[in-house]
Design an enzyme around this catalytic site. Structure first.
Site, PDB file in Angstrom:
ATOM      1  N   TYR A 168       1.162  -1.254   0.102  1.00 33.82           N
ATOM      2  CA  TYR A 168       0.146  -0.341   0.103  1.00 33.82           C
ATOM      3  C   TYR A 168       0.861   0.753  -0.178  1.00 33.82           C
ATOM      4  O   TYR A 168       2.137   0.713   0.032  1.00 33.82           O
ATOM      5  CB  TYR A 168      -1.220  -0.153   1.078  1.00 33.82           C
ATOM      6  CG  TYR A 168      -0.468   0.293   2.501  1.00 33.82           C
ATOM      7  CD1 TYR A 168       0.400  -0.326   3.308  1.00 33.82           C
ATOM      8  CD2 TYR A 168      -0.896   1.601   2.896  1.00 33.82           C
ATOM      9  CE1 TYR A 168       1.258  -0.269   4.336  1.00 33.82           C
ATOM     10  CE2 TYR A 168      -0.241   1.893   4.494  1.00 33.82           C
ATOM     11  CZ  TYR A 168       0.391   0.508   4.958  1.00 33.82           C
ATOM     12  OH  TYR A 168       1.565   1.197   5.891  1.00 33.82           O
TER      13      TYR A 168
ATOM     14  N   ARG B 272       7.934   3.750  -4.516  1.00 31.97           N
ATOM     15  CA  ARG B 272       7.914   3.134  -3.915  1.00 31.97           C
ATOM     16  C   ARG B 272       6.936   1.999  -3.624  1.00 31.97           C
ATOM     17  O   ARG B 272       7.374   1.024  -3.842  1.00 31.97           O
ATOM     18  CB  ARG B 272       7.443   3.957  -2.574  1.00 31.97           C
ATOM     19  CG  ARG B 272       8.140   2.735  -1.171  1.00 31.97           C
ATOM     20  CD  ARG B 272       8.165   3.727   0.459  1.00 31.97           C
ATOM     21  NE  ARG B 272       6.821   4.139   0.743  1.00 31.97           N
ATOM     22  CZ  ARG B 272       6.379   5.156   1.444  1.00 31.97           C
ATOM     23  NH1 ARG B 272       7.485   5.422   2.137  1.00 31.97           N
ATOM     24  NH2 ARG B 272       5.622   5.777   1.456  1.00 31.97           N
TER      25      ARG B 272
ATOM     26  N   ARG C 212      -8.359 -22.074   0.221  1.00 28.66           N
ATOM     27  CA  ARG C 212      -6.991 -21.309  -0.036  1.00 28.66           C
ATOM     28  C   ARG C 212      -5.184 -21.526   0.810  1.00 28.66           C
ATOM     29  O   ARG C 212      -5.830 -23.532   0.794  1.00 28.66           O
ATOM     30  CB  ARG C 212      -7.640 -21.789   2.112  1.00 28.66           C
ATOM     31  CG  ARG C 212      -6.878 -20.542   2.861  1.00 28.66           C
ATOM     32  CD  ARG C 212      -6.801 -20.047   4.624  1.00 28.66           C
ATOM     33  NE  ARG C 212      -5.809 -19.708   5.736  1.00 28.66           N
ATOM     34  CZ  ARG C 212      -5.250 -20.265   5.541  1.00 28.66           C
ATOM     35  NH1 ARG C 212      -5.011 -21.723   5.244  1.00 28.66           N
ATOM     36  NH2 ARG C 212      -4.235 -19.913   6.654  1.00 28.66           N
TER      37      ARG C 212
ATOM     38  N   HIS D  70      -1.271 -20.891   0.405  1.00 24.39           N
ATOM     39  CA  HIS D  70      -0.151 -20.072   1.006  1.00 24.39           C
ATOM     40  C   HIS D  70       0.659 -19.636  -0.385  1.00 24.39           C
ATOM     41  O   HIS D  70       1.007 -18.414  -0.713  1.00 24.39           O
ATOM     42  CB  HIS D  70       0.694 -20.073   2.318  1.00 24.39           C
ATOM     43  CG  HIS D  70       0.241 -20.368   2.852  1.00 24.39           C
ATOM     44  ND1 HIS D  70      -0.948 -20.776   3.869  1.00 24.39           N
ATOM     45  CD2 HIS D  70       1.141 -20.294   4.033  1.00 24.39           C
ATOM     46  CE1 HIS D  70      -1.129 -20.944   4.638  1.00 24.39           C
ATOM     47  NE2 HIS D  70      -0.197 -19.574   5.142  1.00 24.39           N
TER      48      HIS D  70
ATOM     49  N   LYS E 102       6.615  -1.974   2.031  1.00 20.97           N
ATOM     50  CA  LYS E 102       5.357  -1.096   2.203  1.00 20.97           C
ATOM     51  C   LYS E 102       4.262  -2.002   2.137  1.00 20.97           C
ATOM     52  O   LYS E 102       3.232  -2.180   1.576  1.00 20.97           O
ATOM     53  CB  LYS E 102       4.683   0.474   2.481  1.00 20.97           C
ATOM     54  CG  LYS E 102       3.876   1.463   2.417  1.00 20.97           C
ATOM     55  CD  LYS E 102       3.975   2.438   2.754  1.00 20.97           C
ATOM     56  CE  LYS E 102       3.230   2.963   3.783  1.00 20.97           C
ATOM     57  NZ  LYS E 102       3.156   3.464   4.566  1.00 20.97           N
TER      58      LYS E 102
ATOM     59  N   GLU F 144      12.651   2.316  13.427  1.00 19.03           N
ATOM     60  CA  GLU F 144      11.683   3.340  13.694  1.00 19.03           C
ATOM     61  C   GLU F 144      10.495   3.535  14.171  1.00 19.03           C
ATOM     62  O   GLU F 144      10.589   2.489  15.048  1.00 19.03           O
ATOM     63  CB  GLU F 144      11.613   3.755  11.659  1.00 19.03           C
ATOM     64  CG  GLU F 144      10.615   2.196  11.908  1.00 19.03           C
ATOM     65  CD  GLU F 144      10.367   1.959  10.361  1.00 19.03           C
ATOM     66  OE1 GLU F 144      10.381   2.973   9.051  1.00 19.03           O
ATOM     67  OE2 GLU F 144       9.928   1.335  10.699  1.00 19.03           O
TER      68      GLU F 144
ATOM     69  N   LEU G 153      11.287   1.090   6.230  1.00 22.01           N
ATOM     70  CA  LEU G 153      10.527   1.341   5.982  1.00 22.01           C
ATOM     71  C   LEU G 153      11.073   3.082   5.101  1.00 22.01           C
ATOM     72  O   LEU G 153      11.609   4.251   6.135  1.00 22.01           O
ATOM     73  CB  LEU G 153       8.793   2.261   6.048  1.00 22.01           C
ATOM     74  CG  LEU G 153       7.788   2.931   4.948  1.00 22.01           C
ATOM     75  CD1 LEU G 153       7.539   1.494   3.867  1.00 22.01           C
ATOM     76  CD2 LEU G 153       6.865   3.271   4.836  1.00 22.01           C
TER      77      LEU G 153
HETATM   78  N1  PDD Z   1       2.546   5.135   7.163  1.00 24.65           N
HETATM   79  N2  PDD Z   1       7.272   3.370   8.596  1.00 24.65           N
HETATM   80  C1  PDD Z   1       6.297   2.979   8.948  1.00 24.65           C
HETATM   81  C2  PDD Z   1       6.167   1.450   9.335  1.00 24.65           C
HETATM   82  C3  PDD Z   1       5.322   3.688   8.522  1.00 24.65           C
HETATM   83  O1  PDD Z   1       4.034   2.921   8.367  1.00 24.65           O
HETATM   84  C4  PDD Z   1       5.174   5.090   7.950  1.00 24.65           C
HETATM   85  C5  PDD Z   1       3.721   6.034   7.341  1.00 24.65           C
HETATM   86  C6  PDD Z   1       6.323   4.986   8.063  1.00 24.65           C
HETATM   87  C7  PDD Z   1       7.112   7.120   7.321  1.00 24.65           C
HETATM   88  O2  PDD Z   1       6.427   6.848   6.120  1.00 24.65           O
HETATM   89  P1  PDD Z   1       6.242   8.222   5.076  1.00 24.65           P
HETATM   90  O3  PDD Z   1       7.434   9.720   5.024  1.00 24.65           O
HETATM   91  O4  PDD Z   1       6.777   7.674   4.066  1.00 24.65           O
HETATM   92  O5  PDD Z   1       4.473   8.646   4.989  1.00 24.65           O
HETATM   93  C8  PDD Z   1       7.611   4.925   8.340  1.00 24.65           C
HETATM   94  C9  PDD Z   1       1.757   5.588   6.377  1.00 24.65           C
HETATM   95  C10 PDD Z   1       1.192   6.844   6.942  1.00 24.65           C
HETATM   96  C11 PDD Z   1       0.485   4.403   6.839  1.00 24.65           C
HETATM   97  O6  PDD Z   1       0.902   3.316   7.690  1.00 24.65           O
HETATM   98  O7  PDD Z   1      -0.524   5.274   7.400  1.00 24.65           O
END
Ligand code: PDD
Length: 286
Positions: free
Chosen positions: A33, A52, A101, A103, A148, A180, A204
């Site tokens: 996403y 990304r 189902r 995997h 992501k 993070e 991320l």
């Molecule tokens: N999340 N790290 C993680 C684990 C995140 O889920 C996010 C952002 C970031 C920051 O990434 P960016 O600057 O590209 O938004 C870092 C989004 C906003 C979400 O999951 O809603």
């Protein structure tokens, strides 16, 4: 939500946008996403978000169902028609439905792609002015945090730890190093130097993180991209969290202990926040 959402090539009212219970996104979290901020109906860093998305799709071996220009067109359409000037646009692509189902990937993959818009709720001024509280936890996630992926159970559990403690974010450490936040990138300021963890498979590659480092470089703020230890994080002069929806926020308490001397937002944060807003308005003016 918006009056229409985009699902597999069709614009539909949200109630009619239905996905099969056999969708791998639903059963396995087998999808990726993006969250794209839109200010005054202009997507911010769209190209980087779409790049990304492509990297995440490549990482899970799923062909992109749409070209970059096509995605950009969908985003522009939503941004133009949503009822709010400032939005957060959500894109999700899953590996689609399967007959039984299993995997392993289906032989014939029919990805599910969704785009929808929500109103953008930037943090209240009080969070920026007074700072926010965070807790810390061991980073219990998998080893591909650079993707992501929609499989966010660990992130959800970790974020809930913060909420249960009356805090905003959970700062994560793995093997003695800062990674993070549960849904944000984390920066440390020590002796006037901005410290950023290296983007690798453990975090991320944040789009906001990149903006902040670019602003540090263009304004002459000393910065280092390197491994940041837990001890450095705990003895930081300033601690920030940032993401597309939170922009940049000062963390003034970690696990109930003051960050820095005063436990108040620091001067480097104040400068960065101003640079960020200035940059945003320059970009938005075109
Ligand atoms: N999340 N790290 C993680 C684990 C995140 O889920 C996010 C952002 C970031 C920051 O990434 P960016 O600057 O590209 O938004 C870092 C989004 C906003 C979400 O999951 O809603």
């Amino acid at each position: 939500m918006t009056a229409r959402v985009f699902l597999n090539g069709q614009w539909l009212p949200p109630a009619e946008a239905r996905v099969s219970v056999m969708d791998r996104g639903f059963l396995f979290g087998d999808g990726v996403y993006e969250v794209i901020p839109v200010y005054s109906r202009r997507p911010f860093r769209l190209e980087q978000h779409l790049q990304r998305l492509q990297k995440s799709l490549d990482g899970i071996q799923l062909a992109n169902p749409h070209g970059m220009a096509e995605w950009a067109g969908f985003v522009a359409q939503l941004a133009g028609e949503a009822e709010w000037e400032d939005q957060s646009i959500y894109i999700q692509v899953t590996r689609g439905p399967m007959a039984l189902r299993n995997h392993a990937f289906p032989k014939e993959v029919r990805p599910t792609s969704v785009i929808l818009a929500e109103p953008m709720t930037t943090p209240p001024a009080s969070q920026r002015e007074q700072g926010i509280a965070a807790v810390s936890a061991a980073d219990i996630r998998w080893l591909r945090c650079d993707l992501k992926a929609t499989s966010l159970l660990a992130n959800c559990l970790l974020r809930q730890m913060a909420v249960a403690a009356g805090c905003v974010e959970t700062v994560l450490f793995r093997d003695g190093f800062l990674t993070e936040g549960s849904a944000s990138s984390i920066f440390v300021v020590k002796d006037g130097v901005l410290l950023a963890p290296i983007q690798n498979h453990l975090m991320l590659p944040g789009i906001t993180y990149d903006v902040i480092l670019e602003l540090a470089a263009s304004h002459g703020l000393r910065h280092e991209v390197r491994d940041v230890t837990e001890a450095e994080t705990r003895s930081a002069d300033e601690l920030w969290m940032c993401s597309s929806t939170k922009e940049v926020l000062p963390i003034v308490s970690l696990d109930g202990r003051r960050v820095g001397a005063g436990g108040t937002p620091g001067p480097v944060f104040a400068a960065m926040y101003a640079w960020y807003q200035e940059f945003k308005s320059t970009v938005m003016r075109g």
